[in-house]
Design an enzyme around this catalytic site. Structure first.
Site, PDB file in Angstrom:
ATOM      1  N   ARG A  57      -3.282   8.998   0.246  1.00 13.49           N
ATOM      2  CA  ARG A  57      -1.898   8.909  -0.254  1.00 13.49           C
ATOM      3  C   ARG A  57      -1.733   7.678  -1.146  1.00 13.49           C
ATOM      4  O   ARG A  57      -1.016   7.721  -2.144  1.00 13.49           O
ATOM      5  CB  ARG A  57      -0.919   8.887   0.925  1.00 13.49           C
ATOM      6  CG  ARG A  57      -0.856  10.226   1.664  1.00 13.49           C
ATOM      7  CD  ARG A  57      -0.040  10.152   2.923  1.00 13.49           C
ATOM      8  NE  ARG A  57       1.358   9.804   2.687  1.00 13.49           N
ATOM      9  CZ  ARG A  57       2.193   9.474   3.685  1.00 13.49           C
ATOM     10  NH1 ARG A  57       1.748   9.429   4.939  1.00 13.49           N
ATOM     11  NH2 ARG A  57       3.455   9.177   3.429  1.00 13.49           N
ATOM     12  N   ASN A  88      10.822   6.338   2.282  1.00 11.12           N
ATOM     13  CA  ASN A  88       9.566   6.560   1.562  1.00 11.12           C
ATOM     14  C   ASN A  88       8.683   5.317   1.587  1.00 11.12           C
ATOM     15  O   ASN A  88       9.183   4.200   1.476  1.00 11.12           O
ATOM     16  CB  ASN A  88       9.859   6.979   0.120  1.00 11.12           C
ATOM     17  CG  ASN A  88      10.668   8.265   0.062  1.00 11.12           C
ATOM     18  OD1 ASN A  88      10.749   8.998   1.053  1.00 11.12           O
ATOM     19  ND2 ASN A  88      11.297   8.513  -1.069  1.00 11.12           N
ATOM     20  N   HIS A 105      10.382   2.446   6.563  1.00 13.42           N
ATOM     21  CA  HIS A 105       9.144   2.898   7.225  1.00 13.42           C
ATOM     22  C   HIS A 105       7.891   2.295   6.604  1.00 13.42           C
ATOM     23  O   HIS A 105       6.776   2.818   6.781  1.00 13.42           O
ATOM     24  CB  HIS A 105       9.099   4.428   7.233  1.00 13.42           C
ATOM     25  CG  HIS A 105      10.210   5.027   8.027  1.00 13.42           C
ATOM     26  ND1 HIS A 105      10.638   6.313   7.846  1.00 13.42           N
ATOM     27  CD2 HIS A 105      10.987   4.500   8.996  1.00 13.42           C
ATOM     28  CE1 HIS A 105      11.644   6.555   8.691  1.00 13.42           C
ATOM     29  NE2 HIS A 105      11.877   5.474   9.387  1.00 13.42           N
ATOM     30  N   GLY A 171      17.440  13.823  -0.919  1.00 13.73           N
ATOM     31  CA  GLY A 171      16.104  14.277  -0.548  1.00 13.73           C
ATOM     32  C   GLY A 171      15.616  13.870   0.813  1.00 13.73           C
ATOM     33  O   GLY A 171      14.446  13.507   0.982  1.00 13.73           O
ATOM     34  N   THR A 172      16.483  13.927   1.810  1.00 15.50           N
ATOM     35  CA  THR A 172      16.029  13.681   3.180  1.00 15.50           C
ATOM     36  C   THR A 172      16.590  14.751   4.118  1.00 15.50           C
ATOM     37  O   THR A 172      17.764  15.101   4.021  1.00 15.50           O
ATOM     38  CB  THR A 172      16.406  12.288   3.711  1.00 15.50           C
ATOM     39  OG1 THR A 172      15.995  12.196   5.076  1.00 15.50           O
ATOM     40  CG2 THR A 172      17.897  12.003   3.582  1.00 15.50           C
ATOM     41  N   SER A 173      15.750  15.238   5.010  1.00 21.30           N
ATOM     42  CA  SER A 173      16.166  16.278   5.967  1.00 21.30           C
ATOM     43  C   SER A 173      16.896  15.674   7.156  1.00 21.30           C
ATOM     44  O   SER A 173      17.351  16.394   8.043  1.00 21.30           O
ATOM     45  CB  SER A 173      14.915  17.013   6.471  1.00 21.30           C
ATOM     46  OG  SER A 173      14.078  16.080   7.167  1.00 21.30           O
TER      47      SER A 173
HETATM   48  C1  BV8 Z   1      10.900   4.830  17.266  1.00 20.65           C
HETATM   49  C2  BV8 Z   1       5.956   6.335   7.752  1.00 20.65           C
HETATM   50  C3  BV8 Z   1      11.014   3.548  19.279  1.00 20.65           C
HETATM   51  C4  BV8 Z   1       4.584   6.869   7.938  1.00 20.65           C
HETATM   52  C5  BV8 Z   1       7.534   7.696   9.051  1.00 20.65           C
HETATM   53  C6  BV8 Z   1      16.047  10.402  18.633  1.00 20.65           C
HETATM   54  C7  BV8 Z   1      16.029  11.762  18.665  1.00 20.65           C
HETATM   55  C8  BV8 Z   1      14.784  12.441  18.510  1.00 20.65           C
HETATM   56  C9  BV8 Z   1      13.580  11.755  18.289  1.00 20.65           C
HETATM   57  C10 BV8 Z   1      13.622  10.408  18.249  1.00 20.65           C
HETATM   58  C11 BV8 Z   1      14.828   9.735  18.435  1.00 20.65           C
HETATM   59  N1  BV8 Z   1      14.556   8.418  18.325  1.00 20.65           N
HETATM   60  C12 BV8 Z   1      13.225   8.238  18.105  1.00 20.65           C
HETATM   61  C13 BV8 Z   1      12.644   9.445  18.067  1.00 20.65           C
HETATM   62  C14 BV8 Z   1      11.220   9.670  17.820  1.00 20.65           C
HETATM   63  C15 BV8 Z   1      10.848   9.642  16.340  1.00 20.65           C
HETATM   64  C16 BV8 Z   1      11.541  10.753  15.615  1.00 20.65           C
HETATM   65  O1  BV8 Z   1      12.554  10.571  14.953  1.00 20.65           O
HETATM   66  N2  BV8 Z   1      10.916  11.936  15.720  1.00 20.65           N
HETATM   67  C17 BV8 Z   1      11.423  13.094  14.945  1.00 20.65           C
HETATM   68  C18 BV8 Z   1      10.214  13.823  14.384  1.00 20.65           C
HETATM   69  C19 BV8 Z   1      12.259  13.958  15.805  1.00 20.65           C
HETATM   70  N3  BV8 Z   1      11.165   8.351  15.727  1.00 20.65           N
HETATM   71  C20 BV8 Z   1      10.235   7.374  15.838  1.00 20.65           C
HETATM   72  O2  BV8 Z   1       9.150   7.497  16.402  1.00 20.65           O
HETATM   73  C21 BV8 Z   1      10.598   6.041  15.188  1.00 20.65           C
HETATM   74  N4  BV8 Z   1      10.267   4.950  16.084  1.00 20.65           N
HETATM   75  O3  BV8 Z   1      11.799   5.557  17.620  1.00 20.65           O
HETATM   76  O4  BV8 Z   1      10.393   3.787  18.018  1.00 20.65           O
HETATM   77  C22 BV8 Z   1      10.781   2.125  19.535  1.00 20.65           C
HETATM   78  C23 BV8 Z   1      11.863   1.287  19.548  1.00 20.65           C
HETATM   79  C24 BV8 Z   1      11.658  -0.075  19.805  1.00 20.65           C
HETATM   80  C25 BV8 Z   1      10.363  -0.554  20.058  1.00 20.65           C
HETATM   81  C26 BV8 Z   1       9.281   0.332  20.032  1.00 20.65           C
HETATM   82  C27 BV8 Z   1       9.488   1.687  19.723  1.00 20.65           C
HETATM   83  C28 BV8 Z   1       9.737   5.794  13.902  1.00 20.65           C
HETATM   84  C29 BV8 Z   1      10.007   6.843  12.889  1.00 20.65           C
HETATM   85  C30 BV8 Z   1       9.259   6.507  11.574  1.00 20.65           C
HETATM   86  C31 BV8 Z   1       7.945   7.247  11.461  1.00 20.65           C
HETATM   87  N5  BV8 Z   1       7.322   6.993  10.152  1.00 20.65           N
HETATM   88  N6  BV8 Z   1       6.950   7.408   7.853  1.00 20.65           N
HETATM   89  C32 BV8 Z   1       4.219   7.886   6.861  1.00 20.65           C
HETATM   90  O5  BV8 Z   1       4.950   8.050   5.888  1.00 20.65           O
HETATM   91  O6  BV8 Z   1       3.123   8.464   7.017  1.00 20.65           O
HETATM   92  S1  BV8 Z   1       8.663   9.022   9.130  1.00 20.65           S
HETATM   93  C33 BV8 Z   1       8.381   9.967   7.675  1.00 20.65           C
HETATM   94  O7  BV8 Z   1       8.867  11.244   7.981  1.00 20.65           O
HETATM   95  C34 BV8 Z   1       9.142   9.528   6.459  1.00 20.65           C
HETATM   96  O8  BV8 Z   1       9.194   8.135   6.330  1.00 20.65           O
HETATM   97  C35 BV8 Z   1      10.519  10.140   6.699  1.00 20.65           C
HETATM   98  O9  BV8 Z   1      11.293   9.317   7.531  1.00 20.65           O
HETATM   99  C36 BV8 Z   1      10.190  11.381   7.478  1.00 20.65           C
HETATM  100  C37 BV8 Z   1      10.220  12.562   6.575  1.00 20.65           C
HETATM  101  O10 BV8 Z   1      11.572  12.873   6.392  1.00 20.65           O
HETATM  102  P1  BV8 Z   1      12.145  13.105   4.901  1.00 20.65           P
HETATM  103  O11 BV8 Z   1      11.816  11.946   4.045  1.00 20.65           O
HETATM  104  O12 BV8 Z   1      13.557  13.492   5.095  1.00 20.65           O
HETATM  105  O13 BV8 Z   1      11.256  14.314   4.358  1.00 20.65           O
HETATM  106  P2  BV8 Z   1      11.308  15.862   4.784  1.00 20.65           P
HETATM  107  O14 BV8 Z   1      10.048  16.470   4.253  1.00 20.65           O
HETATM  108  O15 BV8 Z   1      11.640  16.017   6.222  1.00 20.65           O
HETATM  109  O16 BV8 Z   1      12.558  16.436   3.954  1.00 20.65           O
HETATM  110  C38 BV8 Z   1      12.492  16.457   2.548  1.00 20.65           C
HETATM  111  C39 BV8 Z   1      13.903  16.782   2.043  1.00 20.65           C
HETATM  112  O17 BV8 Z   1      13.871  16.745   0.619  1.00 20.65           O
HETATM  113  C40 BV8 Z   1      14.380  18.194   2.454  1.00 20.65           C
HETATM  114  O18 BV8 Z   1      15.723  18.128   2.844  1.00 20.65           O
HETATM  115  C41 BV8 Z   1      14.198  19.004   1.163  1.00 20.65           C
HETATM  116  O19 BV8 Z   1      15.151  20.045   1.051  1.00 20.65           O
HETATM  117  C42 BV8 Z   1      14.435  17.928   0.112  1.00 20.65           C
HETATM  118  N7  BV8 Z   1      13.839  18.178  -1.211  1.00 20.65           N
HETATM  119  C43 BV8 Z   1      12.717  18.867  -1.507  1.00 20.65           C
HETATM  120  N8  BV8 Z   1      12.520  18.853  -2.872  1.00 20.65           N
HETATM  121  C44 BV8 Z   1      13.551  18.124  -3.407  1.00 20.65           C
HETATM  122  C45 BV8 Z   1      14.377  17.668  -2.339  1.00 20.65           C
HETATM  123  N9  BV8 Z   1      15.477  16.906  -2.539  1.00 20.65           N
HETATM  124  C46 BV8 Z   1      15.787  16.580  -3.821  1.00 20.65           C
HETATM  125  N10 BV8 Z   1      15.026  16.978  -4.900  1.00 20.65           N
HETATM  126  C47 BV8 Z   1      13.925  17.739  -4.720  1.00 20.65           C
HETATM  127  N11 BV8 Z   1      13.212  18.103  -5.789  1.00 20.65           N
END
Ligand code: BV8
Length: 227
Positions: A57, A88, A105, A171-173
């Protein structure tokens, strides 16, 4: 006093630059399992697989450019105070000229010690190999937030959102927390706009433009500038 525009961006804003999103068809999470490449446990279990995932990446960043959406947000700084809060790990907001970007992140172009969190180094687009160490002799890792790891910048972001005069979501889900929870912190009378061609669980009162970022963001910015 210039109005303060806070922008929350996700992978969708970089999609038209050629970077995969995560959840869309053909997205990263279709090709890799989060638990294999984006958790501290995965790094402990198979560091080479994880380093290779992020090396690919990081290398790809050298082949892509900011798009019209990134550039329009940079241009908006001429007339407005702009804070970009991005999920991002790419460097396209900065390369487009945005000067106030909060990376929730982490950043792909940076690496850090796997034990001394404060030892962070610029890596540009170069790879990390097993055996590459920090000045304390510990293995280097990508400077990104893995699932299950704390999000150090969330406090700073949570302080900025309530100060917004406008909230733009691009652009975030809104599936990943605590990032997705930030949208709840905006004042009730502040206009919220969503630009995303897909289904997004945004707030009921948000104005939604279901179009790609490279179309919706420049038009929204021109509208703000011309007001
Ligand atoms: C933590 C870096 C605790 C690495 C990333 C509450 C509820 C449920 C779950 C949890 C919760 N709290 C915590 C959790 C667990 C977890 C979580 O959220 N899980 C999810 C899967 C349910 N969260 C964590 O683990 C977080 N840490 O909670 O720690 C803690 C606290 C204290 C001390 C110790 C521990 C950490 C989360 C961060 C993880 N790292 N990234 C890497 O990049 O490899 S997350 C990564 O995925 C991205 O950074 C981003 O955040 C996410 C992807 O989401 P999006 O960017 O929205 O992308 P996606 O593909 O989903 O959507 C794309 C969108 O774009 C769509 O809507 C689409 O329609 C649109 N689109 C497409 N084309 C276009 C467009 N829009 C405009 N124009 C276009 N052309």
């Amino acid at each position: 006093m210039k109005d303060h525009v806070v922008v929350l961006t996700g992978a969708g804003i970089s999609a038209e630059s050629g970077l995969s999103t995560f959840r869309d068809a053909g997205g990263l999470w279709e090709r890799y399992r989060i638990e294999d490449v984006a958790t501290p446990e995965a790094f402990a279990r198979n560091p080479e697989l994880v380093l290779d995932f992020y090396n690919q990446r990081r290398r790809q960043l050298a082949d892509v450019e900011p798009n019209a959406a990134h550039r329009a947000l940079a241009e908006l700084e001429q007339t407005h105070r702009v804070t970009i809060i991005t999920q991002n790990v790419d460097d396209l907001h900065e390369r487009a000229g945005s000067t106030n970007v909060v990376h929730l992140h982490g950043e792909l172009t940076k690496v850090r010690s796997s034990e001394h969190l404060h030892l962070v180094y610029d890596r540009g687009y170069d790879e990390i190999r097993l055996g590459d160490t920090c000045e304390q002799g510990t293995q280097l890792r990508p400077h990104v937030v893995w699932f299950g790891e704390a999000v150090p910048m969330i406090e700073q972001a949570a302080e900025v959102v309530p100060l917004a005069d406008h909230l733009l979501i691009v652009g975030t889900s809104l599936q990943v927390y605590p990032a997705a929870g930030l949208v709840e912190l905006v004042d009730f009378d502040v206009p919220v706009t969503v630009i995303d061609p897909g289904e997004v669980p945004a707030m009921t009162r948000a104005k939604v433009f279901r179009e790609p970022a490279s179309v919706g963001v420049p038009r929204w910015v021109q509208d703000m500038i011309s007001r």
